[in-house]
Write an enzyme that holds these catalytic residues in place. Structure first.
Site, PDB file in Angstrom:
ATOM      1  N   HIS A   1      59.605-117.254  11.879  1.00 38.70           N
ATOM      2  CA  HIS A   1      58.451-116.444  10.790  1.00 38.70           C
ATOM      3  C   HIS A   1      58.993-114.994  10.877  1.00 38.70           C
ATOM      4  O   HIS A   1      59.677-114.063  11.832  1.00 38.70           O
ATOM      5  CB  HIS A   1      57.317-116.975  11.137  1.00 38.70           C
ATOM      6  CG  HIS A   1      56.955-118.329  10.531  1.00 38.70           C
ATOM      7  ND1 HIS A   1      56.132-118.616   9.725  1.00 38.70           N
ATOM      8  CD2 HIS A   1      57.048-119.141  10.963  1.00 38.70           C
ATOM      9  CE1 HIS A   1      55.449-120.405   9.360  1.00 38.70           C
ATOM     10  NE2 HIS A   1      56.928-120.345  10.939  1.00 38.70           N
TER      11      HIS A   1
ATOM     12  N   ARG B   1      60.448-111.396  -3.008  1.00 40.57           N
ATOM     13  CA  ARG B   1      59.690-110.107  -2.984  1.00 40.57           C
ATOM     14  C   ARG B   1      60.874-109.476  -3.391  1.00 40.57           C
ATOM     15  O   ARG B   1      59.824-108.803  -4.499  1.00 40.57           O
ATOM     16  CB  ARG B   1      58.399-110.466  -2.302  1.00 40.57           C
ATOM     17  CG  ARG B   1      57.713-111.498  -2.367  1.00 40.57           C
ATOM     18  CD  ARG B   1      56.731-110.607  -1.072  1.00 40.57           C
ATOM     19  NE  ARG B   1      55.844-112.020  -1.196  1.00 40.57           N
ATOM     20  CZ  ARG B   1      54.380-112.244  -0.274  1.00 40.57           C
ATOM     21  NH1 ARG B   1      53.536-111.058  -0.702  1.00 40.57           N
ATOM     22  NH2 ARG B   1      53.838-112.990  -0.407  1.00 40.57           N
TER      23      ARG B   1
ATOM     24  N   ASP C   1      53.978-123.785   3.893  1.00 43.80           N
ATOM     25  CA  ASP C   1      53.630-122.871   5.177  1.00 43.80           C
ATOM     26  C   ASP C   1      52.045-122.831   5.512  1.00 43.80           C
ATOM     27  O   ASP C   1      51.621-122.198   5.018  1.00 43.80           O
ATOM     28  CB  ASP C   1      54.877-121.558   3.653  1.00 43.80           C
ATOM     29  CG  ASP C   1      55.220-120.628   5.188  1.00 43.80           C
ATOM     30  OD1 ASP C   1      55.171-120.976   5.956  1.00 43.80           O
ATOM     31  OD2 ASP C   1      55.086-119.304   4.412  1.00 43.80           O
TER      32      ASP C   1
ATOM     33  N   HIS D   1      55.422-110.883  10.253  1.00 44.86           N
ATOM     34  CA  HIS D   1      55.398-110.847   8.481  1.00 44.86           C
ATOM     35  C   HIS D   1      55.957-109.433   7.839  1.00 44.86           C
ATOM     36  O   HIS D   1      54.505-108.246   8.167  1.00 44.86           O
ATOM     37  CB  HIS D   1      53.946-112.104   7.499  1.00 44.86           C
ATOM     38  CG  HIS D   1      54.314-113.176   8.125  1.00 44.86           C
ATOM     39  ND1 HIS D   1      53.547-113.430  10.002  1.00 44.86           N
ATOM     40  CD2 HIS D   1      55.065-113.996   7.958  1.00 44.86           C
ATOM     41  CE1 HIS D   1      53.920-115.007   9.780  1.00 44.86           C
ATOM     42  NE2 HIS D   1      54.702-115.316   9.210  1.00 44.86           N
ATOM     43  N   GLY D   2      56.162-109.963   6.170  1.00 42.46           N
ATOM     44  CA  GLY D   2      56.134-108.596   5.693  1.00 42.46           C
ATOM     45  C   GLY D   2      57.423-107.655   5.819  1.00 42.46           C
ATOM     46  O   GLY D   2      58.178-107.973   6.014  1.00 42.46           O
TER      47      GLY D   2
ATOM     48  N   LYS E   1      58.618-103.589   9.509  1.00 44.41           N
ATOM     49  CA  LYS E   1      58.254-105.721  11.525  1.00 44.41           C
ATOM     50  C   LYS E   1      58.839-104.376  12.696  1.00 44.41           C
ATOM     51  O   LYS E   1      58.194-104.689  13.499  1.00 44.41           O
ATOM     52  CB  LYS E   1      59.535-106.147  10.659  1.00 44.41           C
ATOM     53  CG  LYS E   1      59.184-107.031  10.690  1.00 44.41           C
ATOM     54  CD  LYS E   1      60.573-107.752   9.634  1.00 44.41           C
ATOM     55  CE  LYS E   1      60.435-108.936   8.689  1.00 44.41           C
ATOM     56  NZ  LYS E   1      59.289-109.590   8.547  1.00 44.41           N
TER      57      LYS E   1
ATOM     58  N   ASP F   1      60.800-114.875   2.949  1.00 46.38           N
ATOM     59  CA  ASP F   1      59.730-114.669   1.785  1.00 46.38           C
ATOM     60  C   ASP F   1      59.819-113.085   1.070  1.00 46.38           C
ATOM     61  O   ASP F   1      60.401-112.641   0.292  1.00 46.38           O
ATOM     62  CB  ASP F   1      57.559-115.469   2.297  1.00 46.38           C
ATOM     63  CG  ASP F   1      57.242-114.981   0.725  1.00 46.38           C
ATOM     64  OD1 ASP F   1      58.030-114.699  -0.542  1.00 46.38           O
ATOM     65  OD2 ASP F   1      56.383-114.916   1.037  1.00 46.38           O
TER      66      ASP F   1
HETATM   67  P1  13P Z   1      59.087-112.567   6.014  1.00 44.28           P
HETATM   68  O1  13P Z   1      57.556-112.050   5.838  1.00 44.28           O
HETATM   69  O2  13P Z   1      59.541-112.031   6.968  1.00 44.28           O
HETATM   70  O3  13P Z   1      60.070-112.676   4.655  1.00 44.28           O
HETATM   71  O4  13P Z   1      58.594-113.959   6.582  1.00 44.28           O
HETATM   72  C1  13P Z   1      58.135-115.134   5.343  1.00 44.28           C
HETATM   73  C2  13P Z   1      57.209-116.328   6.854  1.00 44.28           C
HETATM   74  O5  13P Z   1      57.617-116.754   7.578  1.00 44.28           O
HETATM   75  C3  13P Z   1      56.857-117.306   5.352  1.00 44.28           C
HETATM   76  O6  13P Z   1      56.436-118.223   6.637  1.00 44.28           O
HETATM   77  O1  G3H Z   2      53.460-116.091   5.944  1.00 49.13           O
HETATM   78  C1  G3H Z   2      53.731-115.833   4.300  1.00 49.13           C
HETATM   79  C2  G3H Z   2      54.681-115.710   3.866  1.00 49.13           C
HETATM   80  O2  G3H Z   2      54.822-114.391   3.573  1.00 49.13           O
HETATM   81  C3  G3H Z   2      53.334-116.335   2.129  1.00 49.13           C
HETATM   82  O3  G3H Z   2      52.269-115.461   1.669  1.00 49.13           O
HETATM   83  O4  G3H Z   2      50.788-116.218   1.655  1.00 49.13           O
HETATM   84  O5  G3H Z   2      51.197-114.341   0.322  1.00 49.13           O
HETATM   85  O6  G3H Z   2      51.995-116.958  -0.030  1.00 49.13           O
HETATM   86  P1  G3H Z   2      51.753-115.754   1.280  1.00 49.13           P
HETATM   87 ZN    ZN Z   3      55.490-117.618   8.584  1.00 47.85          ZN
END
Ligand code: 13P
Ligand code: G3H
Ligand code: ZN
Length: 307
Positions: free
Chosen positions: A209, A258, A82, A178-179, A182, A254
């Site tokens: 993503h 979490r 990723d 991400h996160g 949003k 992701d």
């Molecule tokens: P989220 O933070 O919305 O779970 O996205 C994860 C992601 O895109 C990892 O590449």
């Molecule tokens: O896009 C990012 C993913 O959520 C991975 O997060 O780099 O903290 O493992 P990380």
């Molecule tokens: Zn991502």
């Protein structure tokens, strides 16, 4: 069953108008939770490893954990890098046996993104490895890179980018990030743009993503037990389901993993403050991952019984 390439998985997803979940993994419990959910749902799976996860767990450990998982399943499973930031990390995971890599040149200018992506494509394709690239920028923070605003993917550039790089799938920016934070007000994705990109690249797999929904049950559970997760907001599940009926074949999750783990661990310690055996809290966290992934497969991705 050995790891597979996303090729056939995405072709079936495209035709079936569903998406495959790409879940971020960092440790054994997360891998086991995802695998258990896939087994019960008979769903294809993508397990993906960020640079941060690779640093945390170690590539060798992740690969060995995956080997153990594969010995116990007949499901098609992809092991994916990723947000690979450069050629070097892509090369290292390919050497380690990953069947898919993302080269993320999205923060570079267009021509430089093409250059780095093409370099990885040439290397990966010689070794039978799939390459995901990204065009457009998601607002928010990923590793050390952060962007204040979205740069939505331009459909004309997407066509040119795919033609010139030969990348196998493309992550697009249509309003996700991400996160856990949003959207400031109403969650909204640019489906018009997604429709144009899908039409301009017929049969071509797109990737979303930043697709966690930040499930309220976990935010509430975490907050009820000492968490301070304020103003969290994810992508509504109905919008993700809709995206899966376009050319979106891979949906990345992701943050929901979490949150699920953290909520359950917080609850555990609130109820059992004297516990100090990791199995007492990592076991329920693993179950929470399984149940959340199962919910996604069934109600969001639409890929139950796809295998
Ligand atoms: P989220 O933070 O919305 O779970 O996205 C994860 C992601 O895109 C990892 O590449
Ligand atoms: O896009 C990012 C993913 O959520 C991975 O997060 O780099 O903290 O493992 P990380
Ligand atoms: Zn991502």
């Amino acid at each position: 069953m050995p790891l597979v390439s996303p090729k056939e998985m995405f072709a079936k997803a495209y035709d079936g108008k569903y998406a495959v979940g790409a879940f971020n993994v960092n440790n054994m419990e997360i891998i086991q939770g995802i695998m258990a959910a896939g087994a019960e749902e008979r769903a294809p799976l993508i397990l993906q490893v960020s640079a941060g996860a690779r640093k945390y767990a170690g590539q060798r450990y992740i690969v060995k954990l995956m080997e153990a998982a594969l010995e116990e399943t007949d499901l098609p499973v992809v092991l994916h890098l990723d947000h690979g930031q450069d050629f070097d990390i892509c090369k290292k995971v390919i050497e380690g046996g990953f069947t898919s890599v993302m080269i993320d040149g999205s923060h570079h200018p267009f021509e430089e993104n093409i250059r780095v992506t093409k370099e990885v494509v040439d290397y990966a394709h010689e070794r039978g490895v799939w390459v995901e690239a990204e065009l457009g920028v998601l607002a928010g923070v990923e590793d050390e890179v952060s962007a204040e605003h979205h740069v939505y993917t331009d459909p004309d550039q997407a066509v040119e980018f795919v033609e010139r790089t030969g990348c196998d799938s493309l992550a697009v920016a249509i309003g996700t990030s991400h996160g856990a934070y949003k959207f400031k007000c109403e969650p909204k994705l640019d489906f018009e743009r997604l429709g144009v990109i899908t039409d301009r690249l017929p049969g071509y797999p797109l990737v979303l993503h930043g697709a966690s929904s930040v499930l309220p049950e976990f935010v509430q559970m975490a907050n009820a037990h000492g968490g301070e997760i304020a103003g969290a907001c994810g992508v509504p599940e109905s919008l993700l389901r809709k995206a899966a009926t376009y050319g979106v074949c891979k949906i990345n999750i992701d943050t929901d993993i979490r949150l699920a783990m953290t909520a359950v661990v917080r609850k555990h310690f609130a109820e059992h403050p004297g516990d100090f055996d990791p199995r007492q809290y990592l076991g329920p966290a693993r179950t929470a991952v399984k149940e959340m992934v199962q919910h996604k497969i069934r109600h969001v991705l639409g890929c139950s019984n796809a295998v």
